[in-house]
Design a protein around this motif. Structure first.
Motif, mmCIF file in Angstrom:
data_model
loop_
_atom_site.group_PDB
_atom_site.id
_atom_site.type_symbol
_atom_site.label_atom_id
_atom_site.label_comp_id
_atom_site.label_asym_id
_atom_site.label_seq_id
_atom_site.Cartn_x
_atom_site.Cartn_y
_atom_site.Cartn_z
ATOM 1 N N THR A 29 0.831 -1.195 0.000
ATOM 2 C CA THR A 29 0.000 0.000 0.000
ATOM 3 C C THR A 29 0.866 1.245 0.000
ATOM 4 O OG1 THR A 29 -0.110 0.318 2.405
ATOM 5 C CG2 THR A 29 -1.682 -1.251 1.431
ATOM 6 N N GLU A 30 0.209 2.351 -0.173
ATOM 7 C CA GLU A 30 0.850 3.647 0.007
ATOM 8 C C GLU A 30 1.298 3.760 1.468
ATOM 9 O OE1 GLU A 30 -1.618 7.483 0.084
ATOM 10 O OE2 GLU A 30 -0.949 7.287 -2.017
ATOM 11 N N LYS A 31 2.258 4.598 1.725
ATOM 12 C CA LYS A 31 2.725 4.828 3.091
ATOM 13 C C LYS A 31 1.545 5.323 3.938
ATOM 14 C CE LYS A 31 5.999 7.928 3.475
ATOM 15 N NZ LYS A 31 7.323 8.592 3.579
ATOM 16 N N CYS A 32 1.350 4.704 5.115
ATOM 17 C CA CYS A 32 0.206 4.998 5.980
ATOM 18 C C CYS A 32 0.659 5.155 7.431
ATOM 19 C CB CYS A 32 -0.789 3.835 5.970
ATOM 20 S SG CYS A 32 -1.524 3.458 4.394
ATOM 21 N N HIS A 33 -0.188 5.815 8.206
ATOM 22 C CA HIS A 33 0.004 5.825 9.655
ATOM 23 C C HIS A 33 -0.608 4.545 10.220
ATOM 24 C CE1 HIS A 33 1.642 9.825 10.066
ATOM 25 N NE2 HIS A 33 0.716 10.267 9.234
ATOM 26 N N VAL A 34 0.109 3.923 11.145
ATOM 27 C CA VAL A 34 -0.371 2.662 11.728
ATOM 28 C C VAL A 34 -0.570 2.749 13.235
ATOM 29 C CG1 VAL A 34 0.662 1.288 9.870
ATOM 30 C CG2 VAL A 34 1.962 1.684 11.985
#
Length: 160
Positions: free
Chosen positions: A92-97
């Protein structure tokens, strides 16, 4: 949301990664980073993806939430993963986790697994069964090649 197949995320190279496309398949969801001491785990993740004949969907979710260890853009991440580890599994695109900015998928995973299942560093791993439920999770310290991880993956692949 009642199961993992209810979520979608932007794809690393465009488009949407719609988890419903894998309904009925077990999954391994991992928050990743390119400049982390655990980054060599990409090799084990790719091996699981290849060895299971894609029966286990491995999904990489790059994040810059821990130690700023994923500073690049989508092109940088895709190039790094392909060149260094031959990654061919979906990403996926870079995300906050983590925290209030976490994507709905990671908020759901954390809620399903309880307090200790909140990602506390890069390469937290979430094993999803064929019904789209969290089966188990592993911290960054557990390698994709470990006996514990391989057993957990085998259980969700073999269970209907």
């Amino acid at each position: 949301m009642s199961c993992v197949y209810d979520f979608s995320l932007p794809g690393l190279t465009g488009g949407t990664v719609d988890l419903s496309a894998w309904r009925g398949k077990p999954m391994l969801i991992v928050n990743t980073a390119s400049k982390c001491g655990f980054t060599p785990q990409y090799e084990g993740l790719q091996a699981l993806w290849s060895e299971t004949g894609h029966e286990l969907v491995v999904l990489g979710v790059p994040s810059n939430d821990f130690g700023r260890q994923e500073p690049g853009d989508a092109t940088d991440i895709a190039t790094f993963c392909s060149r260094n580890y031959g990654v061919s599994f979906p990403m996926t695109e870079k995300c906050h986790v983590k925290g209030a900015q976490a994507t709905p998928l990671f908020r759901w995973l954390s809620a399903q697994g309880g307090f200790l299942a909140h990602p506390r560093w890069n390469f937290f791993k979430y094993v999803i069964d064929r019904q789209g439920r969290l089966s188990t999770w592993f911290s960054s310290l557990t390698s994709p090649d470990s006996h514990r991880m391989r057993d957990a993956v085998s259980r969700v692949i073999l269970t209907d």
